[in-house]
Write a protein that holds these residues in place. Sequence first.
Motif, PDB file in Angstrom:
ATOM      1  N   PRO A  22      47.238  85.156  72.172  1.00  0.00           N
ATOM      2  CA  PRO A  22      48.618  85.242  72.690  1.00  0.00           C
ATOM      3  C   PRO A  22      49.285  83.874  72.857  1.00  0.00           C
ATOM      4  O   PRO A  22      50.503  83.777  72.689  1.00  0.00           O
ATOM      5  N   VAL A  23      48.516  82.834  73.196  1.00  0.00           N
ATOM      6  CA  VAL A  23      49.136  81.510  73.375  1.00  0.00           C
ATOM      7  C   VAL A  23      49.574  80.947  72.024  1.00  0.00           C
ATOM      8  O   VAL A  23      50.689  80.425  71.880  1.00  0.00           O
ATOM      9  N   MET A  24      48.719  81.052  71.013  1.00  0.00           N
ATOM     10  CA  MET A  24      49.103  80.594  69.670  1.00  0.00           C
ATOM     11  C   MET A  24      50.313  81.388  69.180  1.00  0.00           C
ATOM     12  O   MET A  24      51.272  80.820  68.656  1.00  0.00           O
ATOM     13  N   GLN A  25      50.291  82.697  69.374  1.00  0.00           N
ATOM     14  CA  GLN A  25      51.415  83.521  68.921  1.00  0.00           C
ATOM     15  C   GLN A  25      52.704  83.144  69.657  1.00  0.00           C
ATOM     16  O   GLN A  25      53.768  83.048  69.039  1.00  0.00           O
ATOM     17  N   ALA A  26      52.605  82.897  70.945  1.00  0.00           N
ATOM     18  CA  ALA A  26      53.795  82.537  71.724  1.00  0.00           C
ATOM     19  C   ALA A  26      54.345  81.188  71.272  1.00  0.00           C
ATOM     20  O   ALA A  26      55.564  81.001  71.170  1.00  0.00           O
ATOM     21  N   LEU A  27      53.447  80.262  70.961  1.00  0.00           N
ATOM     22  CA  LEU A  27      53.893  78.928  70.540  1.00  0.00           C
ATOM     23  C   LEU A  27      54.545  78.988  69.151  1.00  0.00           C
ATOM     24  O   LEU A  27      55.565  78.323  68.911  1.00  0.00           O
ATOM     25  N   LEU A  28      53.979  79.788  68.258  1.00  0.00           N
ATOM     26  CA  LEU A  28      54.587  79.965  66.933  1.00  0.00           C
ATOM     27  C   LEU A  28      55.967  80.591  67.067  1.00  0.00           C
ATOM     28  O   LEU A  28      56.930  80.159  66.426  1.00  0.00           O
ATOM     29  N   ALA A  29      56.096  81.594  67.928  1.00  0.00           N
ATOM     30  CA  ALA A  29      57.383  82.274  68.106  1.00  0.00           C
ATOM     31  C   ALA A  29      58.397  81.334  68.751  1.00  0.00           C
ATOM     32  O   ALA A  29      59.539  81.232  68.301  1.00  0.00           O
ATOM     33  N   LYS A  30      57.963  80.627  69.792  1.00  0.00           N
ATOM     34  CA  LYS A  30      58.868  79.743  70.525  1.00  0.00           C
ATOM     35  C   LYS A  30      59.358  78.589  69.653  1.00  0.00           C
ATOM     36  O   LYS A  30      60.526  78.222  69.678  1.00  0.00           O
ATOM     37  N   SER A  31      58.447  78.017  68.866  1.00  0.00           N
ATOM     38  CA  SER A  31      58.810  76.838  68.072  1.00  0.00           C
ATOM     39  C   SER A  31      59.504  77.219  66.767  1.00  0.00           C
ATOM     40  O   SER A  31      60.264  76.431  66.215  1.00  0.00           O
ATOM     41  N   GLY A  32      59.203  78.411  66.248  1.00  0.00           N
ATOM     42  CA  GLY A  32      59.732  78.794  64.939  1.00  0.00           C
ATOM     43  C   GLY A  32      59.121  78.007  63.797  1.00  0.00           C
ATOM     44  O   GLY A  32      59.627  78.041  62.668  1.00  0.00           O
ATOM     45  N   GLY A  37      57.588  65.990  66.718  1.00  0.00           N
ATOM     46  CA  GLY A  37      56.596  65.364  65.836  1.00  0.00           C
ATOM     47  C   GLY A  37      55.292  65.002  66.534  1.00  0.00           C
ATOM     48  O   GLY A  37      54.462  64.283  65.976  1.00  0.00           O
ATOM     49  N   GLN A  38      55.093  65.548  67.761  1.00  0.00           N
ATOM     50  CA  GLN A  38      53.852  65.278  68.489  1.00  0.00           C
ATOM     51  C   GLN A  38      52.785  66.327  68.183  1.00  0.00           C
ATOM     52  O   GLN A  38      53.102  67.401  67.667  1.00  0.00           O
ATOM     53  N   ILE A  39      51.542  66.006  68.523  1.00  0.00           N
ATOM     54  CA  ILE A  39      50.451  66.972  68.388  1.00  0.00           C
ATOM     55  C   ILE A  39      50.131  67.575  69.751  1.00  0.00           C
ATOM     56  O   ILE A  39      50.277  66.924  70.780  1.00  0.00           O
ATOM     57  N   VAL A  40      49.692  68.842  69.716  1.00  0.00           N
ATOM     58  CA  VAL A  40      49.366  69.573  70.940  1.00  0.00           C
ATOM     59  C   VAL A  40      48.076  70.349  70.708  1.00  0.00           C
ATOM     60  O   VAL A  40      47.914  70.966  69.655  1.00  0.00           O
ATOM     61  N   ALA A  41      47.152  70.309  71.660  1.00  0.00           N
ATOM     62  CA  ALA A  41      45.925  71.106  71.543  1.00  0.00           C
ATOM     63  C   ALA A  41      46.155  72.476  72.164  1.00  0.00           C
ATOM     64  O   ALA A  41      46.705  72.582  73.264  1.00  0.00           O
ATOM     65  N   ILE A  42      45.738  73.521  71.434  1.00  0.00           N
ATOM     66  CA  ILE A  42      46.030  74.885  71.879  1.00  0.00           C
ATOM     67  C   ILE A  42      44.841  75.813  71.632  1.00  0.00           C
ATOM     68  O   ILE A  42      44.070  75.617  70.697  1.00  0.00           O
ATOM     69  N   PRO A  43      44.719  76.846  72.484  1.00  0.00           N
ATOM     70  CA  PRO A  43      43.614  77.793  72.287  1.00  0.00           C
ATOM     71  C   PRO A  43      43.898  78.772  71.150  1.00  0.00           C
ATOM     72  O   PRO A  43      45.058  79.118  70.894  1.00  0.00           O
ATOM     73  N   GLY A  79      45.649  62.437  77.764  1.00  0.00           N
ATOM     74  CA  GLY A  79      45.386  63.864  77.769  1.00  0.00           C
ATOM     75  C   GLY A  79      45.974  64.510  79.008  1.00  0.00           C
ATOM     76  O   GLY A  79      45.824  64.010  80.109  1.00  0.00           O
ATOM     77  N   TRP A  80      46.640  65.617  78.830  1.00  0.00           N
ATOM     78  CA  TRP A  80      47.356  66.272  79.904  1.00  0.00           C
ATOM     79  C   TRP A  80      47.045  67.754  79.777  1.00  0.00           C
ATOM     80  O   TRP A  80      47.586  68.423  78.918  1.00  0.00           O
ATOM     81  N   VAL A  81      46.120  68.248  80.606  1.00  0.00           N
ATOM     82  CA  VAL A  81      45.710  69.646  80.537  1.00  0.00           C
ATOM     83  C   VAL A  81      46.619  70.473  81.428  1.00  0.00           C
ATOM     84  O   VAL A  81      46.730  70.188  82.618  1.00  0.00           O
ATOM     85  N   VAL A  82      47.284  71.477  80.843  1.00  0.00           N
ATOM     86  CA  VAL A  82      48.157  72.347  81.636  1.00  0.00           C
ATOM     87  C   VAL A  82      47.830  73.808  81.346  1.00  0.00           C
ATOM     88  O   VAL A  82      47.536  74.161  80.197  1.00  0.00           O
ATOM     89  N   VAL A 141      45.493  62.925  72.537  1.00  0.00           N
ATOM     90  CA  VAL A 141      46.344  64.117  72.522  1.00  0.00           C
ATOM     91  C   VAL A 141      47.221  64.145  73.761  1.00  0.00           C
ATOM     92  O   VAL A 141      46.715  64.184  74.879  1.00  0.00           O
ATOM     93  N   PRO A 142      48.551  64.143  73.566  1.00  0.00           N
ATOM     94  CA  PRO A 142      49.418  64.098  74.738  1.00  0.00           C
ATOM     95  C   PRO A 142      49.352  65.348  75.603  1.00  0.00           C
ATOM     96  O   PRO A 142      49.525  65.272  76.815  1.00  0.00           O
ATOM     97  N   MET A 143      49.087  66.525  74.987  1.00  0.00           N
ATOM     98  CA  MET A 143      49.142  67.769  75.767  1.00  0.00           C
ATOM     99  C   MET A 143      48.061  68.745  75.316  1.00  0.00           C
ATOM    100  O   MET A 143      47.900  68.974  74.121  1.00  0.00           O
ATOM    101  N   ILE A 144      47.343  69.289  76.285  1.00  0.00           N
ATOM    102  CA  ILE A 144      46.303  70.290  76.005  1.00  0.00           C
ATOM    103  C   ILE A 144      46.663  71.549  76.780  1.00  0.00           C
ATOM    104  O   ILE A 144      46.684  71.543  78.015  1.00  0.00           O
ATOM    105  N   LEU A 145      46.967  72.632  76.054  1.00  0.00           N
ATOM    106  CA  LEU A 145      47.280  73.903  76.714  1.00  0.00           C
ATOM    107  C   LEU A 145      45.969  74.608  77.033  1.00  0.00           C
ATOM    108  O   LEU A 145      45.179  74.898  76.136  1.00  0.00           O
ATOM    109  N   ASP A 146      45.741  74.899  78.314  1.00  0.00           N
ATOM    110  CA  ASP A 146      44.501  75.547  78.736  1.00  0.00           C
ATOM    111  C   ASP A 146      44.693  77.057  78.750  1.00  0.00           C
ATOM    112  O   ASP A 146      45.438  77.578  79.573  1.00  0.00           O
TER     113      ASP A 146
END
Length: 319
Positions: A132-142, A31-37, A11-14, A172-177
């Motif tokens: 905003p974080v979910m929206q930014a991730l959707l936009a960035k990743s497409g 193909g990795q999973i990421v935890a997001i708010p 787990g890597w909280v950033v 979970v390799p990455m957790i967006l705080d």
Amino acid sequence: MMFGSNTLGNGWVVPADDAAITAAAQFLHAGQIVAIPTETVYGLAADAQNADAVARIYAAKGRPDFNPLIVHVADISAARKLAVFNDMAERIADAFWPGPLTLVLPLQPDAPITRAVTAGLPTIAIRWSAHPVMQALLAKSGLSLAAPSANPSGGISPTRAEHVLAGLGGAVPMILDGGPCAAGLESTIVAIRDDGWEILRPGPVTPEDIERVVGCKPLVAQNTTIEAPGQMSSHYAPTKPVRLNVTAPEPAEWLIGFGSISGDYNLSASGNLAQAAANLFDAMHHADASAARSIAVAPIPREGIGIAINDRLNRATVR
Ligand code: AMP
Ligand code: MG
């Protein structure tokens, strides 16, 4: 940002800044999973088109694979590529998206998602989140992102990054705080039927809110099959016994309070139900981690979002 400090699987909280969102988008493409708010609870996201990535969600949560996932989209046009919207669905989306509401609609025949997302159902659950974080991730990743709540299956949902770390950290390799979730309860799930609409899971958007938009009452729940874990009797459950509507706790109980009943953690001293909803799962995480043998909860009024709070509390009593 330090990429070298994480080995996948830890787990890597950033903090969810631009660099972290860019890194998360790369993880998702790999193909990795990421935890997001989100505004409801933290989600565990994967590319909805990638079967291996979606399998990682089920594995990390220990989720039964007959349990379908919600797909998060960047906008309404992305939603229409996945699901068939009738007039009622359009009106509900127009009124409540982006926001804490999920629509269950007929799956588009050529929808670009892997089968495990819908667990083979002819319907799909779709949400356009306002976070905003979910929206930014959707936009960035497409991408469109399959994302159930980021907790072990059946357990208490996470409303803070530290809840995700405590429950799923090693998986979970990455957790967006992105800080605490504002609504704090899972999205309202609304199924659109040929003859009307139905609440599959109560949430921040109430039936009265929806009725005002569509002009008719919900269908009486058919409840013939379990379509959502929100309908399972045991869900959102701490590991300890839970007793509800308590005004005078036993000495061994950890009390979740409300209003004038303070307890060990007051959901809202002023008796505000939205504040209580935002704090509910944090209180349950604290209660579960405490030394007390069991958990008691003060009465919560059954009105507005109090209905969804009581729904989660009732399911927390079943183990
Ligand atoms: P979670 O985010 O962990 O609360 O789980 C996602 C929720 O969406 C669960 O309650 C799922 O069962 C529900 N869901 C996903 N797809 C469908 C569907 N096609 N029909 C009914 N419910 C669904
Ligand atoms: Mg969940």
